[in-house]
Design an enzyme around this catalytic site. Structure first.
Site, PDB file in Angstrom:
ATOM      1  N   ARG A  87       0.831  -1.206   0.000  1.00 13.32           N
ATOM      2  CA  ARG A  87       0.000   0.000   0.000  1.00 13.32           C
ATOM      3  C   ARG A  87       0.866   1.256   0.000  1.00 13.32           C
ATOM      4  NH1 ARG A  87      -5.605   1.116  -0.712  1.00 13.32           N
ATOM      5  NH2 ARG A  87      -6.470  -0.958  -0.966  1.00 13.32           N
ATOM      6  N   ARG A 172      -9.997  -0.950   8.708  1.00 11.15           N
ATOM      7  CA  ARG A 172      -8.749  -0.948   7.929  1.00 11.15           C
ATOM      8  C   ARG A 172      -7.734   0.077   8.434  1.00 11.15           C
ATOM      9  NH1 ARG A 172     -10.276   2.150   2.220  1.00 11.15           N
ATOM     10  NH2 ARG A 172     -11.404   3.889   3.155  1.00 11.15           N
ATOM     11  N   ARG A 199      11.069   6.925 -11.516  1.00 16.83           N
ATOM     12  CA  ARG A 199      11.036   5.896 -10.472  1.00 16.83           C
ATOM     13  C   ARG A 199      12.086   4.799 -10.607  1.00 16.83           C
ATOM     14  NH1 ARG A 199       8.309   8.191  -6.300  1.00 16.83           N
ATOM     15  NH2 ARG A 199       6.331   9.085  -7.012  1.00 16.83           N
TER      16      ARG A 199
END
EC number: 2.1.1.148
Length: 250
Positions: A87, A172, A199
Site C-alpha cells: 500500500r 482498515r 522511479r
C-alpha cells in the site's frame, strides 16, 4: 504467520492498430509502435518515407524521441496487473496522474488473510522479517477484532453490503503500510517513459524502483524502439537503476 507476497507484473493489454486502407503507407511494425509512426507521419503527410534514416519504424520512433515529439507517443498504451505491491508503494505510484488505475478496495474486500510485502531493506535479515511479520499478525488480529465489533455495532443497518462496507472502512485503519494490494495500471507510452525516468532512478524508493524496472523490461518487449534508450545497470548495493540520456521530461 502472515504470508509474504512477491512482486508480480503481468502485461494484460496493449494497443492494436488498424491501418486506414486509403492511406498509401506501410510499415515494418504493428500494434502501438505502428500507431505512433502513423500519428507522426499524419502530422506531415510523409507517407512516402522521404528520409532514408526514418524509413523503418525503429528509425522513425528513435527520431521522434530524439527531437522530443513526445505527443505522438500518447496514442499507444499498455496495461499491467500488478500484485505483490505494498500500500505504501501504491501511494507513490498513484501520484503519476497520467496513468489510469483500478485498485483493490479495502472497503469491499476483507483483509483478514492479507499478505505483506517485505521492504527491500529487510529482505536479507531474518530477524527483521520476523519482527515485521509479527507486527503484521498483530495488526490483522486487531483488524479482525475491530471488524467483528463494528459489524455488531452496525447490525441495525438492513443493507448487508453497506453494513460490511462501513465496518471494513473503519477497521482498515490499523492495517500496516506493508499490506499487499493489487492494481491495474494503464498508461500511454509517454506516461510510461516518464514513470520509468522518475522511479527507476537511484533516488527512488527501492520497491517502486523494482516495479519501474520490471515494467521497463516488459515495455521494451512490446515496443523496443520506444524504450531501447533506457539502460539498466546495477549499483554497488546490488539494486538496479535505469537511465536514459533522452528522458528529458521531469
Amino acid at each position: 504467520m502472515a504470508e509474504t507476497a512477491p512482486l508480480r507484473v503481468q502485461l494484460i493489454a496493449k494497443t492494436d492498430f488498424l491501418a486506414p486502407p486509403d492511406v498509401p503507407w506501410t510499415t515494418d511494425a504493428d500494434g502501438g509502435p505502428a500507431l505512433v509512426e502513423f500519428a507522426g507521419r499524419a502530422c506531415y503527410q510523409s507517407w512516402s518515407k522521404p528520409n532514408p534514416k526514418t524509413a523503418t519504424n525503429a528509425g522513425y520512433l528513435r527520431h521522434i524521441i530524439d527531437v522530443g515529439h513526445f505527443s505522438v507517443l500518447e496514442h499507444a498504451s499498455v496495461s499491467f496487473y500488478i500484485t505483490g505491491i505494498s500500500r505504501s508503494c501504491t501511494h507513490e505510484l498513484i501520484r503519476h496522474r497520467h496513468f489510469s488505475y483500478s485498485q483493490l478496495s479495502q472497503r469491499y474486500v476483507p483483509e483478514k488473510d492479507s499478505r505483506v510485502v517485505v521492504p527491500p531493506g529487510m529482505e536479507d535479515d531474518a530477524d527483521l522479517r520476523h519482527i515485521l511479520t509479527e507486527a503484521a499478525d498483530a495488526a490483522r488480529a486487531t483488524y479482525s477484532e475491530l471488524l467483528a465489533k463494528l459489524e455488531a455495532k452496525f447490525a441495525d443497518q438492513p443493507n448487508a453490503i453497506l453494513r460490511r462496507k462501513q465496518a471494513r472502512q473503519a477497521a482498515r485503519a490499523v492495517l500496516p503500510n506493508a499490506t499487499e494490494t493489487r492494481i491495474v495500471v494503464t498508461g500511454n507510452y509517454r506516461a510510461w517513459r516518464h514513470f520509468i525516468a522518475m522511479r527507476a532512478s537511484e533516488h527512488a524508493d527501492v520497491e517502486i524502483r523494482r516495479l519501474a524496472i520490471e515494467c521497463l523490461r516488459q515495455l521494451a518487449a512490446v515496443a523496443p524502439a520506444v524504450f531501447a534508450d533506457f539502460e539498466v545497470t546495477t549499483l554497488a548495493d546490488g539494486t538496479e537503476v535505469a537511465t536514459s540520456p533522452l528522458a528529458t521530461e521531469a
